[in-house]
Design an enzyme around this catalytic site. Sequence first.
Site, short mmCIF file in Angstrom:
data_model
loop_
_atom_site.label_atom_id
_atom_site.label_comp_id
_atom_site.label_asym_id
_atom_site.label_seq_id
_atom_site.Cartn_x
_atom_site.Cartn_y
_atom_site.Cartn_z
N ARG A 17 -16.84 -40.32 -5.31
CA ARG A 17 -15.42 -40.49 -5.64
C ARG A 17 -14.61 -39.21 -5.40
NH1 ARG A 17 -16.82 -43.15 -11.38
NH2 ARG A 17 -18.80 -42.14 -10.86
N GLN A 75 -35.07 -34.68 -5.96
CA GLN A 75 -35.04 -36.15 -6.02
C GLN A 75 -34.63 -36.61 -4.61
OE1 GLN A 75 -31.77 -37.92 -8.13
NE2 GLN A 75 -32.83 -39.86 -8.50
N ASN A 172 -20.79 -43.20 -24.22
CA ASN A 172 -21.95 -42.35 -24.00
C ASN A 172 -21.50 -41.14 -23.18
OD1 ASN A 172 -24.59 -41.38 -23.44
ND2 ASN A 172 -24.63 -42.56 -21.53
N ASN A 230 -15.10 -37.37 -12.41
CA ASN A 230 -15.58 -38.27 -11.36
C ASN A 230 -14.74 -38.21 -10.09
OD1 ASN A 230 -17.83 -39.42 -12.80
ND2 ASN A 230 -16.31 -40.42 -14.10
N TYR A 369 1.03 0.75 7.70
CA TYR A 369 -0.31 0.19 7.80
C TYR A 369 -1.32 1.32 7.83
CZ TYR A 369 -4.61 -1.79 9.45
OH TYR A 369 -5.93 -2.12 9.55
N ARG A 443 7.64 13.77 20.62
CA ARG A 443 8.64 12.76 20.96
C ARG A 443 9.49 13.34 22.06
NH1 ARG A 443 11.06 13.73 15.00
NH2 ARG A 443 12.36 15.52 15.49
C1 UD1 Z 1 -23.27 -41.83 -16.51
C2 UD1 Z 1 -23.86 -42.72 -17.61
C3 UD1 Z 1 -22.72 -43.27 -18.48
C4 UD1 Z 1 -21.95 -42.11 -19.08
C5 UD1 Z 1 -21.47 -41.20 -17.97
C6 UD1 Z 1 -20.86 -39.97 -18.57
C7 UD1 Z 1 -25.82 -43.68 -16.55
C8 UD1 Z 1 -26.43 -44.90 -15.94
N1 UD1 Z 1 -24.59 -43.81 -16.98
O1 UD1 Z 1 -22.48 -42.66 -15.69
O2 UD1 Z 1 -23.24 -44.08 -19.52
O3 UD1 Z 1 -20.87 -42.61 -19.85
O4 UD1 Z 1 -22.54 -40.78 -17.12
O5 UD1 Z 1 -20.29 -39.17 -17.61
O6 UD1 Z 1 -26.50 -42.67 -16.65
N2 UD1 Z 1 -27.57 -38.28 -10.69
C9 UD1 Z 1 -28.74 -37.85 -10.13
N3 UD1 Z 1 -29.52 -38.74 -9.45
C10 UD1 Z 1 -29.18 -40.04 -9.32
C11 UD1 Z 1 -27.97 -40.49 -9.91
C12 UD1 Z 1 -27.18 -39.59 -10.59
O7 UD1 Z 1 -29.10 -36.68 -10.21
O8 UD1 Z 1 -29.95 -40.79 -8.70
C13 UD1 Z 1 -26.72 -37.32 -11.41
C14 UD1 Z 1 -25.36 -37.15 -10.81
O9 UD1 Z 1 -25.36 -36.12 -9.85
C15 UD1 Z 1 -24.49 -36.83 -12.02
C16 UD1 Z 1 -25.22 -37.47 -13.18
O10 UD1 Z 1 -26.51 -37.79 -12.71
O11 UD1 Z 1 -24.39 -35.44 -12.26
C17 UD1 Z 1 -24.51 -38.73 -13.67
O12 UD1 Z 1 -24.36 -39.61 -12.60
P1 UD1 Z 1 -23.01 -40.42 -12.38
O13 UD1 Z 1 -23.14 -41.23 -11.17
O14 UD1 Z 1 -21.85 -39.51 -12.48
O15 UD1 Z 1 -23.06 -41.39 -13.65
P2 UD1 Z 1 -21.88 -42.21 -14.26
O16 UD1 Z 1 -21.68 -43.44 -13.45
O17 UD1 Z 1 -20.70 -41.34 -14.49
CA CA Z 2 -20.11 -39.23 -14.21
#
Ligand code: UD1
Ligand code: CA
Length: 459
Positions: A17, A75, A172, A230, A369, A443
């Site tokens: 995003r 990962q 959360n 986000n 300068y 000069r």
């Molecule tokens: C997540 C939470 C949501 C919470 C929110 C708070 C989950 C499923 N949901 O949602 O409940 O309210 O954060 O901000 O966890 N990441 C990885 N590997 C992955 C996927 C994500 O390292 O495979 C990391 C991302 O880089 C990020 C963090 O995990 O820093 C959270 O991921 P993001 O996609 O932002 O989760 P949200 O949809 O915001």
């Molecule tokens: Ca997030």
Amino acid sequence: MKRKLLTLVLAAGKGTRFKSDKIKVLHPMLGKPMIQLVVDCMFALRPEAVYVVVGHQKDDIMQVEYSKPVGFIHQKKQLGTAHAVLAAKKILQSNREKTLLVINGDLTLIPPETLRPMLIQHRKEGNALTFLSAEMADPTGFGRVSYQKNNVIRIFEEKDATPAQLRIKEVNVGVYLFKIEELLGALPKISNKNVKGEFYLTDIIEIMSRGEGRVGVHKAPVEQEIVGINDRYELAKAVEILRQRKIISLAESGVTIYDPSTTWIDLDVKIGRDTTVYSSVVLEGKTVIGQRCKLYPFIHVRDSRIGHEVKILTSTMIEESTIERGAQVGPFTHLRPKSFVRAGAKVGNFVEMKNTVFGRGSKAGHFSYLGDTEVKDNVNIGAGTITCNYDGEKKHKTLIEEGAFIGSGTELVAPVKIGKDSYVGAGSTITNNVSSGALAISRSKQVEKPGWRRKKRKK
Ligand code: UD1
Ligand code: CA
């Protein structure tokens, strides 16, 4: 019993995003990449180790300057937050009796003071899992916390939630404390049968409260700390909160800031007491400013050291340079990298310097300068003096010895030395060294043609 603490920062996701070529957690907030803020918050909790789960642009994340050494876990595919934790499986398996704190990599505004009571609660209640929740006036973008029968708690991710669930204001936050043994038991039970097709770490809350052990909720005290960053507008709003925090802490330490709404000061910048900052000032990077300085409007300082009692007048830019005690710089001065203005010197209107030492009590007041130059003490640089330091291929040095007087409109063609107490006549182009105490002048002689104007008119 106090279990030892490990921390895991999730930062493998791209942050789609943000619509950026650079991954989200590398975007800066007041001079520091987001990931650095989160990692350094972890170190403030004094854990045994901080690990970061990386995927996209992992090499860049690994090169960030953290306050202590960090462990990195790769990962390879980003299949969800639970999958990201699972990437640390080997480390978890050899630390089963410890506590793990998991935090999303974009929670940059949460200070360690908010997490310490959460740790205390987690230990006191003996929970298998404690997660951080917050009541939000606008919960958009967050998973919603739902309390069900028999103390079962579920998190509904926004994309999967019903309209009724979306009305829940308790969210959360994205910080979790686990007993590692129980975490390892519950992780494999998470499925990816949801709208996004991801393995949600949040599903573990329901799974654990049915099986592995007690789940506790720790309520965050301050809503302002809880921002999910986000997209770039959310980033801008979060930066604004950090910016205000920085200004408040400087004000509390004795710095006068006339117009907090237009003052930008990076997190690492230090300012001494009784310094005054006027409106529209930007101080960046690792800049250090002394006591009793005056920073007038529209100045921009980056990675520089400014001594005590320095005045920087309006519309001045200073990069990677040093200004010693009591010197005055500006208005409209540009100090490019490696400029060193010594104590009590004056550098004024439209003067540019680069890789130059400018001696004690020396003056360059107007339109000059000075590049690759060493100016000793008590030198006067006349208006419009230019060092010709570049021959099209190489840079050359100019040395101006103590007490020399450089007349206005002079070009000093480097390499060249101007001797002690010598005098260079205005308008000279100096290509040879000038001996100490001498007058050098180059000069063309002035020519005068009497009555020239009248004769011209007649024609
Ligand atoms: C997540 C939470 C949501 C919470 C929110 C708070 C989950 C499923 N949901 O949602 O409940 O309210 O954060 O901000 O966890 N990441 C990885 N590997 C992955 C996927 C994500 O390292 O495979 C990391 C991302 O880089 C990020 C963090 O995990 O820093 C959270 O991921 P993001 O996609 O932002 O989760 P949200 O949809 O915001
Ligand atoms: Ca997030």
